[in-house]
Design an enzyme around this catalytic site. Structure first.
Site, PDB file in Angstrom:
ATOM      1  N   GLU A 163       0.946  -1.143   0.052  1.00  0.00           N
ATOM      2  CA  GLU A 163      -0.039   0.021  -0.064  1.00  0.00           C
ATOM      3  C   GLU A 163       0.930   1.287   0.132  1.00  0.00           C
ATOM      4  OE1 GLU A 163      -2.525  -0.510   3.132  1.00  0.00           O
ATOM      5  OE2 GLU A 163      -3.498  -2.095   2.406  1.00  0.00           O
ATOM      6  N   GLU A 270      -6.267 -10.795  -1.108  1.00  0.00           N
ATOM      7  CA  GLU A 270      -7.028 -10.436   0.229  1.00  0.00           C
ATOM      8  C   GLU A 270      -8.440 -10.517  -0.275  1.00  0.00           C
ATOM      9  OE1 GLU A 270      -5.536  -7.265   2.681  1.00  0.00           O
ATOM     10  OE2 GLU A 270      -3.552  -7.657   2.044  1.00  0.00           O
TER      11      GLU A 270
HETATM   12  C1  GLA Z   1      -4.832  -4.540   4.512  1.00  0.00           C
HETATM   13  C2  GLA Z   1      -3.647  -5.327   4.879  1.00  0.00           C
HETATM   14  C3  GLA Z   1      -3.677  -6.482   5.762  1.00  0.00           C
HETATM   15  C4  GLA Z   1      -5.093  -6.333   6.511  1.00  0.00           C
HETATM   16  C5  GLA Z   1      -6.310  -5.682   5.981  1.00  0.00           C
HETATM   17  C6  GLA Z   1      -7.258  -5.858   7.211  1.00  0.00           C
HETATM   18  O1  GLA Z   1      -5.492  -4.996   3.614  1.00  0.00           O
HETATM   19  O2  GLA Z   1      -2.863  -5.556   3.812  1.00  0.00           O
HETATM   20  O3  GLA Z   1      -2.883  -6.940   6.234  1.00  0.00           O
HETATM   21  O4  GLA Z   1      -4.547  -5.569   7.610  1.00  0.00           O
HETATM   22  O5  GLA Z   1      -5.950  -4.542   5.434  1.00  0.00           O
HETATM   23  O6  GLA Z   1      -7.411  -7.145   7.793  1.00  0.00           O
END
Ligand code: GLA
Length: 364
Positions: A163, A270
């Site tokens: 990020e 994710e």
């Molecule tokens: C982001 C991070 C993850 C996690 C999510 C929420 O996507 O990459 O590690 O913290 O937020 O669980």
């Protein structure tokens, strides 16, 4: 009488045997039933983000049945694994790695450099002053070397930088402490350190909102520049974290095609599909609390079906798909963006059972 009681014992033990045989059949039928990983064995590994509570008992059994890859949800993040400069807390990460190794499951490491969940000491010196760029990069190097080396035998891929791109249209990189102290160099350095520590590991840049044209163009630009400089990036981690309201097939396909055009591997790292619209932080949480209507469930079923049909279509570019959390009862979205607001974003319900959406994902 004695004879009769012997006969009763015999009948009773016969019954017990019959019942337990039936049970055995039931159990072996259940365990021979296919899980997500089996349906997708010709496509890509199917992973799940886990915490240490997930890896035992019924939840552990569910992981083994359905998944062949895990990502520690929080336990390898810098703030948790390296809470003090001279101390690493390996306990939880080790347990997850041991579980995966014991069961021959792949492990994605998450993550090595992020602006959130950082330890308090990282950006400051002993007097509390902000450290120099050299010091910070040295700290990053030492952290990456230590963590990557420890799990080299088991972790095949790392989210190296997480990020780093800004959501703000007027800014390219996020104005994080990393950026303020090091400029953009922390990104190059993190990848180089990780590669040096484990030349075989696959190294990913991981980010969210990549189905949105503006954000993905910036991430594309970043990756293109890194590749042109010879920085060892293997792939892009497209997080997911979608909503039933904003997921369009053409956006997903354009995203995959764009990153594939750079010759990068793609992983969906994710995945979850919330029943709430994104970005709307309602003050009155009661209005949206815990109502998982039939209509929402139907929308979610078709969203999951579409997403996985796109994943299959582009399987030659995709080498991993990971869900963010195991089941609805344990989703991070139950506390984000509103604490205590119940969400239902996954394929397994609060009781660990397969939801209707599951079948749309595996029947093809
Ligand atoms: C982001 C991070 C993850 C996690 C999510 C929420 O996507 O990459 O590690 O913290 O937020 O669980």
């Amino acid at each position: 009488m004695k004879f009769l009681s012997g006969k009763i014992t015999l009948i009773a033990s016969g019954l017990v045997l019959l019942i337990s045989c039936n049970n055995m059949q039931h159990i072996s039928k259940a365990s021979s039933e296919k899980g997500l990983k089996d349906y997708y064995k010709d496509y890509f590994p199917i992973g799940v983000a886990v915490n240490i509570h997930n890896i035992a008992g019924k939840q552990g059994a569910l992981i083994l049945k359905e998944f062949n890859s895990v990502t520690p949800e929080n336990d390898m993040k810098m703030g948790l694994i390296h809470p003090r400069q001279d101390f690493y807390n390996w306990r939880n990460a080790d347990s997850i790695v041991d579980f995966a190794v014991r069961h021959h499951i792949k492990i994605r490491g998450h993550n090595l450099c992020w602006h959130q969940q950082t330890p308090y000491w990282l950006f400051k010196d002993k007097e509390g002053k902000t450290v120099s760029k050299d010091t910070l990069l040295q700290r990053l190097k030492s952290h990456i070397f230590t963590v990557v080396n420890r799990y080299k035998h088991a972790v095949y891929a790392w989210d190296v930088v997480n990020e780093a791109i800004s959501d703000d249209s007027t800014q390219f990189l996020r104005n994080s402490k990393w950026y303020q102290i090091c400029g953009e160099d922390f990104i190059d350095s993190a990848f180089c350190y990780a590669h040096e520590a484990d030349p075989k590991a696959q190294l990913f840049y991981n980010d969210y909102k990549l189905i949105h044209p503006q954000k993905r163009r910036k991430v594309y630009q970043l990756l293109k520049t890194l590749l042109a400089k010879g920085i060892p990036v293997t792939g892009i981690g497209i997080q997911g974290h979608w909503s039933i309201y904003d997921l369009k097939q053409e956006d997903l396909e354009s995203t995959i095609k764009l990153f594939a055009s750079l010759g990068l591997k793609i992983q969906f790292t994710e995945v979850d599909i919330s029943i709430f619209p994104k970005g709307r932080k309602r003050a009155n949480k009661m209005l949206e609390d815990s109502i998982y209507t039939n209509a929402m469930e139907v929308k979610q079923d078709s969203a999951y079906k579409m997403v996985f049909s796109v994943f299959r279509k582009y399987k030659k570019y995709i080498n991993g798909v990971t869900f963010w959390n195991l089941y609805d009862g344990d989703s991070w979205l139950n506390n984000y963006p509103i604490k205590g607001r119940k969400d239902y974003p996954l394929l397994f319900d609060n009781a660990l059972q397969r939801k209707p959406a599951y079948w749309g994902v595996v029947k093809f």
